[in-house]
Enzyme design. Structure first.
Site, PDB file in Angstrom:
ATOM      1  N   GLU A  35       5.615 -17.476  30.919  1.00 19.62           N
ATOM      2  CA  GLU A  35       6.153 -18.523  30.026  1.00 19.62           C
ATOM      3  C   GLU A  35       7.082 -19.507  30.723  1.00 19.62           C
ATOM      4  O   GLU A  35       8.136 -19.863  30.200  1.00 19.62           O
ATOM      5  CB  GLU A  35       6.863 -17.868  28.825  1.00 19.62           C
ATOM      6  CG  GLU A  35       5.946 -16.967  28.024  1.00 19.62           C
ATOM      7  CD  GLU A  35       6.610 -16.401  26.768  1.00 19.62           C
ATOM      8  OE1 GLU A  35       7.830 -16.579  26.579  1.00 19.62           O
ATOM      9  OE2 GLU A  35       5.891 -15.763  25.977  1.00 19.62           O
ATOM     10  N   ASN A  71       1.126 -16.101  33.271  1.00 22.83           N
ATOM     11  CA  ASN A  71       0.862 -15.769  31.867  1.00 22.83           C
ATOM     12  C   ASN A  71       1.664 -16.689  30.951  1.00 22.83           C
ATOM     13  O   ASN A  71       2.845 -16.940  31.203  1.00 22.83           O
ATOM     14  CB  ASN A  71       1.290 -14.307  31.639  1.00 22.83           C
ATOM     15  CG  ASN A  71       0.838 -13.717  30.319  1.00 22.83           C
ATOM     16  OD1 ASN A  71      -0.347 -13.734  30.010  1.00 22.83           O
ATOM     17  ND2 ASN A  71       1.785 -13.184  29.539  1.00 22.83           N
ATOM     18  N   ASP A  82      -3.346 -11.519  19.200  1.00 23.29           N
ATOM     19  CA  ASP A  82      -3.136 -11.143  17.793  1.00 23.29           C
ATOM     20  C   ASP A  82      -3.343 -12.403  16.965  1.00 23.29           C
ATOM     21  O   ASP A  82      -3.116 -13.505  17.437  1.00 23.29           O
ATOM     22  CB  ASP A  82      -1.775 -10.463  17.532  1.00 23.29           C
ATOM     23  CG  ASP A  82      -0.563 -11.226  18.047  1.00 23.29           C
ATOM     24  OD1 ASP A  82      -0.667 -12.435  18.324  1.00 23.29           O
ATOM     25  OD2 ASP A  82       0.511 -10.608  18.158  1.00 23.29           O
ATOM     26  N   GLU A 108      -2.504 -11.013  25.205  1.00 21.50           N
ATOM     27  CA  GLU A 108      -1.628 -10.558  24.116  1.00 21.50           C
ATOM     28  C   GLU A 108      -2.222 -10.907  22.756  1.00 21.50           C
ATOM     29  O   GLU A 108      -1.508 -11.312  21.828  1.00 21.50           O
ATOM     30  CB  GLU A 108      -0.235 -11.192  24.260  1.00 21.50           C
ATOM     31  CG  GLU A 108       0.413 -10.923  25.604  1.00 21.50           C
ATOM     32  CD  GLU A 108       1.837 -11.458  25.739  1.00 21.50           C
ATOM     33  OE1 GLU A 108       2.455 -11.845  24.717  1.00 21.50           O
ATOM     34  OE2 GLU A 108       2.344 -11.499  26.880  1.00 21.50           O
ATOM     35  N   HIS A 161      -1.695 -15.687  21.016  1.00 23.07           N
ATOM     36  CA  HIS A 161      -1.046 -15.382  19.732  1.00 23.07           C
ATOM     37  C   HIS A 161      -1.452 -16.501  18.772  1.00 23.07           C
ATOM     38  O   HIS A 161      -0.891 -17.599  18.810  1.00 23.07           O
ATOM     39  CB  HIS A 161       0.469 -15.349  19.894  1.00 23.07           C
ATOM     40  CG  HIS A 161       0.958 -14.250  20.786  1.00 23.07           C
ATOM     41  ND1 HIS A 161       0.777 -12.921  20.484  1.00 23.07           N
ATOM     42  CD2 HIS A 161       1.604 -14.282  21.970  1.00 23.07           C
ATOM     43  CE1 HIS A 161       1.313 -12.184  21.451  1.00 23.07           C
ATOM     44  NE2 HIS A 161       1.810 -12.974  22.364  1.00 23.07           N
TER      45      HIS A 161
END
Ligand code: XIL
Length: 300
Positions: A128, A171, A238, A236, A208
């Site tokens: 990030e 990432n 979701d 990750e 996400h």
């Protein structure tokens, strides 16, 4: 195949999940984990605040429990994460001297990546680092502000030495839409690293997503990053309300790109999720498979 991991393995990919060490005593949780997934990411336990809470004092109890579980169950292990502005102890944030911060950052990478050397298939070396919005630039952080933008290159070079067998990933989130400035910033970083021989092997797309699922350009993003000569991983995943179509589209985008090598969901049951109120995962609070699970399994 009848499990996510075995289905992904049919095309040489892995299907993983984030794991919390504190849940490994929950037999419903570990039953699903051991049955369905063949890669594990520590949800919090390998982060800086967990592993080096004060300078040069390292604590690996929880991280080791996850690594040991992975080894005992023959699961691959993803490393998450070495350099990140969040879950970063105040003592690091307070450093103002570049030489001090450089040696602190490199020591952290050397000790943490060194402890799991040979056990991690991919490390999120830097997490990030790019800003949200339209700048396409790095965000403000102690690393960028004190070391300059070269901190990312330095981190990757150090990580390569610390664990030469691990794939080294950048990432981030909100880099799934090809038309986003943030995506272009990451693309340009990877292109620059590849052209100059800076060691980078993969890009992690956190994925996400809101209830609409992935953006329509998602597969384009995966393909264009892969074309730079790096693997891409969905790290990750979701999706709010876990729509079957959103999950299927996410999985299909990966399967359609040969260098998209694996998918990780960010937790197992909705009750395990950091976005628990959005019910974004593949298993419900009782551990039952949701419709999205069947959709993912059928797509893999
Ligand atoms: C989250 C964890 O799931 C939470 O338990 C924790 O409180 C905060 O961090 N991007 C990342 C992950 O890279 O490390 C974050 O994990 C979610 C967003």
């Amino acid at each position: 195949a009848t499990t996510l991991g075995a289905a992904a393995a049919q095309s040489g990919r892995y299907f993983g999940t984030a794991v919390a060490a504190g849940r490994l005593g929950d037999s419903q949780y570990t039953t699903i984990l051991n049955r369905e997934f063949n890669s594990i990411t520590a949800e919090n336990e390998m982060k800086w605040d967990a592993t080096e809470p004060s300078r040069n004092t390292f604590t690996f109890g929880s991280a080791d429990r996850i690594a040991n579980h992975a080894r005992g169950q023959n699961k691959q292990l993803r490393g998450h994460t070495l350099v990140w502005h969040q879950q970063l102890p105040d003592w690091v944030k307070a450093i103002r001297d570049a030489n001090t911060l450089r040696s602190v950052m490199n020591n952290h990478i050397n000790v943490v990546a060194g402890r799991y050397r040979g056990q991690i298939h991919s490390w999120d070396v830097v997490n990030e680092a790019f800003a949200d919005g339209n700048s396409g630039q790095l965000r403000s952080s102690v690393f960028r502000d004190v070391l300059g933008t070269g901190f990312i290159e330095e981190a990757f070079r150090t990580a390569r030495t610390a664990d030469p067998a691990a794939k080294l990933c950048y990432n981030d989130y909100n880099i799934e839409d090809w038309n986003a400035a943030k995506t272009q910033g990451v693309y340009n970083l990877v292109r620059d690293f590849k052209s100059r021989g800076v060691p980078i092997d993969c890009v992690g797309l956190q994925a996400h997503f809101g209830s609409g699922g992935p953006p329509s350009t998602f597969q384009t993003t995966v393909a264009n990053l892969a074309a730079l000569g790096v693997d891409v991983q969905i790290t990750e995943l979701d999706i709010a309300q876990a729509p079957s179509s959103g999950y299927a589209n996410s999985v299909r985008a990966c399967l359609n790109v040969p260098r998209c090598t694996g998918i990780t969901t960010w937790g197992i049951r909705d009750s395990d999720s950091w976005r628990s109120s959005e019910n974004p995962l593949l298993f419900d609070r009782s551990g039952n498979k949701k419709a999205a699970y069947e959709s993912v399994l059928a797509t893999l």
